[in-house]
Design a protein around this motif. Sequence first.
Motif: not given
Lengths: 385, 277
Positions: A338-346
């Motif tokens: 989740g952290a990776l996904l949101l970081l990438a998206a942001d």
Amino acid sequence: MDPETEVRELKKRGPAAGEEVARRPGGQLGEQKRSGPYIHLVGRRRLKLAGLVVALVAAVLGAVCIGSAGIRLGEIWDILIGAVTATPGEARPVAQTVILNLRLPRVLLAVMAGGSLAGAGVVMQGLLRNPLADPYILGISAGASFGAALAVVLGVGLVTGSGLASQWVVVANAFVFGLLTTFLIFGLASLRGLAPETLILTGVALGYLFSAGVSLLKYLSSHEELRELTLWLMGGLVGAKWETLTLLFPVALATLLLLLRYAWDLNALAAGEEVAANLGVNVARLRRNGAVLASLLASATVAFTGIIGFVGLVAPHIGRFLVGNDYRYLVPVSCLLGALLLLAADTCARTLARPVEIPVGIITSLIGVPFFLSLLFRQRRRWWS
Amino acid sequence: MRLAVQNLSFNYPGHPVLQEVALEAEAGELLSLVGPNGSGKSTCLKCLARVLRPVGGAVYLDGRDVAGLSGRELATRLGYVPQETPQVFPLTVYEAVLLGRRPYLGWSVSAGNRQVVEEVLRLLHLEHLAARTLDQLSGGEKQRVALARALAQEPQLLLLDEPTANLDIRHQLEVLGLLQALVRRRGIIVFLVLHDLNLAARFAEKMLLLHQGRVFAAGSPRQVLSPENIRAVYGVEARLWEDGVGLQVVALCPTEGWLPGPAEAGIGPANGSRGNK
């Protein structure tokens, strides 16, 4: 075969099966297999977990380096190392401000928010035994939106804007209403014994009620209020500050650790409520405590970031593809994903169309959905059924 | 281990399901619970397993009321396998059996616990499936996994709801033979719900016949399974005989209300004595 022979055969079989039973616990078995199938399985999972930690650290460093203000890589390292060791480097003050006060808090908030939403999501899925469950399934998004709308539209001093103070009103309102909704749903559902279906349906019903309230408030609001509210509802990490992080971090860490203690109970619950009960799990208590903790985690996150969808639903499923359904591994793996996904998206959100920001919710869906679908259809195994 | 059940009653809102059920069992006994659909067999088992809280009466294990046991105490004494175990997020077979060790585990899984799991997997011929996930198994394999999980709890009382329902005849015999061996060698009590009266009569020395939530008859299969009892409880005409294997029951036809008409089919209460199935 005549009956007598049959019986003799039978008599032979019975004790034969019995011999095996009598020999247990056998001494040879444990010794001959130092690396049994389970050790192998666990080893692979630990490796994946470690790989994700490394990936996340790399992603954080990478994300800090990317941005609209042109800052050289060397300077960024200077600033970061200077910040860690508390020694002033030779970096320009402007660059220092951009990295330490803007990018770093935002990157860390993305990590925390993504991890918290995914953690809350995976626990909700386990508690409700439902692959469609996400952190918001017990009405948090609806409640928090309503709370935020109340603060934005009817709140005191918001439009005239005493900056910081008004922002905290929204945060506090969203948090309190999000959590209250969960309690309300539990209160109502407990009248019917807390079955997952009851909880979900009550959540859906109350969701409609609150979204009607939000619509009403939108209808009543002025242009400016409407814009502010719409931005909040889209969700985003624009408002990241160190204060936000210091408030969110202890809450997230504490609730996640507490939730992790329920990992075995969640594993048992996956085998059904009756089996879980037979294995010594107090199912009602597990549901109540787990859902309150997960809701607390999600509400705290949502209060600062607005409604960020998809991460909390999808990260757990990618986690299931990766490490299976043992929650001892699944919970941390989901958080990291989740952290990776949101970081990438942001990071995409703030850099793709710079200097304009794209709301992160749009990016999570644009990038996340095709990625998730490709995983979903390529997988041979099904991690839910 | 000694099991005593006294005056066990249970209602679903509006209608009673179990009424004043009483039974006793000693270590090393294999009991079967038989009866028609809706007679309360599964409910009875669930009350014994504390999955349902009885409205009245109590279940005692070695003189201790089951209602007062902690979750862990319960899990190490009593293993329960329901008819179906729904799997939303399937575990691997190994992990599913490992769940049975939960009451003995902290956070990580020690070698001793793994040894028990591997032993049970071997006992139920599930070793080669250990790494598969449950959704990839056949119904019979799933059923054996569920039984394996309960065995991994190392309970003194095993409560099994139709453990042979999805098994082919060979696995039926193997599983029941294994249970018989466990009862003899380890002195545990096995209490199982069975639909198949022949299997029940052959493998269980004690039998309870349930009718409308009450114990209609109890005792040895010979005492319980009489044409009269079967007619009264199941509403079925049956022929019984005994051979070297055990008591054999053949259900002939419903006592009444059978649509094609017994006479047309050439069998029935009227001419059942002709004895041709």
